[in-house]
Design an enzyme around this catalytic site. Structure first.
Site, PDB file in Angstrom:
ATOM      1  N   LYS A   6     -96.417  11.075  62.166  1.00 42.51           N
ATOM      2  CA  LYS A   6     -95.606  10.278  61.248  1.00 42.51           C
ATOM      3  C   LYS A   6     -94.168  10.754  61.218  1.00 42.51           C
ATOM      4  O   LYS A   6     -93.262   9.946  61.289  1.00 42.51           O
ATOM      5  CB  LYS A   6     -96.220  10.280  59.864  1.00 42.51           C
ATOM      6  N   TRP A  25    -105.902   8.733  50.894  1.00 47.54           N
ATOM      7  CA  TRP A  25    -105.936   9.992  51.642  1.00 47.54           C
ATOM      8  C   TRP A  25    -106.486  11.125  50.805  1.00 47.54           C
ATOM      9  O   TRP A  25    -107.316  11.912  51.265  1.00 47.54           O
ATOM     10  CB  TRP A  25    -104.559  10.318  52.215  1.00 47.54           C
ATOM     11  N   ASP A  47    -101.367  18.169  51.616  1.00 48.01           N
ATOM     12  CA  ASP A  47    -101.380  17.283  52.782  1.00 48.01           C
ATOM     13  C   ASP A  47    -100.005  16.616  52.823  1.00 48.01           C
ATOM     14  O   ASP A  47     -99.697  15.755  52.009  1.00 48.01           O
ATOM     15  CB  ASP A  47    -102.487  16.235  52.614  1.00 48.01           C
TER      16      ASP A  47
HETATM   17  C1  LIG Z   1    -102.121   9.499  58.369  1.00 48.11           C
HETATM   18  C2  LIG Z   1    -102.561  10.426  57.309  1.00 48.11           C
HETATM   19  C3  LIG Z   1    -103.695  11.228  57.448  1.00 48.11           C
HETATM   20  C4  LIG Z   1    -104.616  11.148  58.661  1.00 48.11           C
HETATM   21  O1  LIG Z   1    -104.036  11.732  59.750  1.00 48.11           O
HETATM   22  P1  LIG Z   1    -104.829  11.826  61.151  1.00 48.11           P
HETATM   23  O2  LIG Z   1    -103.891  12.637  61.944  1.00 48.11           O
HETATM   24  O3  LIG Z   1    -104.998  10.436  61.641  1.00 48.11           O
HETATM   25  O4  LIG Z   1    -106.116  12.493  60.898  1.00 48.11           O
HETATM   26  C5  LIG Z   1    -104.000  12.096  56.423  1.00 48.11           C
HETATM   27  N1  LIG Z   1    -103.260  12.173  55.330  1.00 48.11           N
HETATM   28  C6  LIG Z   1    -102.158  11.422  55.144  1.00 48.11           C
HETATM   29  C7  LIG Z   1    -101.351  11.563  53.905  1.00 48.11           C
HETATM   30  C8  LIG Z   1    -101.779  10.516  56.127  1.00 48.11           C
HETATM   31  O5  LIG Z   1    -100.692   9.756  55.969  1.00 48.11           O
END
Ligand SMILES: *Cc1c(COP(=O)(O)O)cnc(C)c1O
Length: 356
Positions: free
Chosen positions: A192, A100, A168
């Site tokens: 998530k 990521w 993030d």
């Molecule tokens: C799942 C995830 C993403 C991507 O998220 P989307 O909503 O599918 O764009 C980005 N960063 C992390 C740490 C993730 O777990």
């Protein structure tokens, strides 16, 4: 009973599903579905306002920090952040901790100069860099607070890095207490830990905006979203609604102090079991293990298959590891119960016994 260890979209509280499904049929006794009301009507404005207020309350945010609900997932933030913040001659500092972080770095390079402030690439992303070198003139430092695929998590946030801090938090948002006001930008896809897919949370210190000279398309300019209170265009109404219900649930549970305690309990049960069974191996450095996504493997691919079969038989979903890492991954997000962790650790113990 199904035990849902999916990495994302993932488990949500049962009461959120119940209320959300009721609202598809009849929202707030209006005789209308949540799916057929206008976004600029008081009933939906109340949903959006409540969601924003709950985020402020749960994260204890000051008045410089704005709460936005935007489209495009965390992946859109990978480019929206440098587009809005990385000045033409500026440098952005990134930590390189896995898949990521790598994607965020790739997008930032489209807008300017990127310096890697710390990397765990050498050890295949099984740890978090414990020393950073951040250029003092960097316009920001970006970290991925929890690497969902590698199974690592920052337990010591570099609050004192000397430059605006961006995180993030897609896979550990609202899972623990942090000093959220010390971040200048926090973002997370909702799917998530805080809702359904289709919306992402952005918390932003408004003082960091307005410093780049490039043209920014309206939809990608944070200032427009702040001004329009996340209603620049039609927001993802249902996804915002489900996030609001999940935030309500979190508050009712006892907020971040309580959820942090439960998450610690789950992670500690899981990892102590893992460490007690030599048949399973955790590749991640112990001090950097994620409390959200536990990654583990076995030496024998045949046994791995067999273990996955056992999981399937016991209605344990989502245990297969990410294709880039292999083995297994057990995601223990906020809504996963201690009972589910107990169930899989019991299965692991039983499996280890029958193989020894
Ligand atoms: C799942 C995830 C993403 C991507 O998220 P989307 O909503 O599918 O764009 C980005 N960063 C992390 C740490 C993730 O777990």
């Amino acid at each position: 009973m199904v035990h849902n260890f999916n990495a994302g979209p993932s488990v949500l509280p049962k009461e959120v599903f119940e209320e959300a499904s009721q609202s598809i049929l009849n929202f707030n006794n209006s005789g209308l579905s949540i799916l057929e009301i206008g976004h600029r009507t008081p009933p939906f404005e109340n949903v959006m306002n409540e969601a924003r207020e709950l985020v402020k309350e749960l994260m204890n945010l000051d008045n410089d920090h704005e709460v936005l609900f935007l489209h495009g997932g965390a992946t859109t933030q990978f480019m929206q952040i440098p587009m809005n913040l990385l000045t033409e001659n500026g440098i952005a500092a990134y930590t390189e901790t896995g898949t990521w972080a790598g994607k965020a770095i790739k997008e930032a390079k489209l807008f300017g100069h990127v310096e890697i402030a710390g990397s765990s690439k050498e050890d295949n992303y099984t740890s978090i860099p414990n020393k950073l070198s951040v250029i003092p003139t960097a316009v920001y430092l970006h970290i991925t607070s929890n690497e969902t695929i590698a199974g690592t998590q920052w337990h010591n946030i570099p609050y004192d890095c000397g430059v605006p801090l961006i995180a993030d938090m897609s896979s550990d948002i609202l899972s623990r207490r942090l000093d959220f006001n010390k971040f200048d930008l926090i973002y997370a896809g909702a799917q998530k830990n805080m809702g359904a897919a289709g919306v992402n949370l952005v918390v932003i210190n408004k003082n960091i905006l307005g410093k780049v000279e490039r043209a920014i398309p309206s939809m990608l300019d944070y200032r427009n979203h702040i001004k329009e209170e996340s209603m620049l265009n039609t927001p993802p109404v249902f996804a915002v609604y489900v996030a609001m219900l999940t935030l309500r649930w979190l508050k009712k549970m006892g907020g971040l102090a309580k959820i942090e305690q439960l998450n610690e309990e789950k992670a500690s049960l899981f990892y102590s079991t893992l460490d007690s069974l030599p048949i399973f191996k955790g590749p991640v450095a112990k001090e950097d293990r994620s409390k959200m996504n536990a990654v583990f493997v076995m030496d024998n691919p045949e046994l791995e298959k067999e273990f996955l079969e056992s999981c399937k038989k016991e209605n344990m979903i989502g245990v297969k590891g990410h294709r880039s890492v292999g083995g297994f991954r057990v995601s223990m997000y906020n809504a996963l119960t201690v009972e589910s962790v107990k169930a899989i650790t019991d299965l692991m113990k039983h499996f280890a016994q029958t193989k020894s």
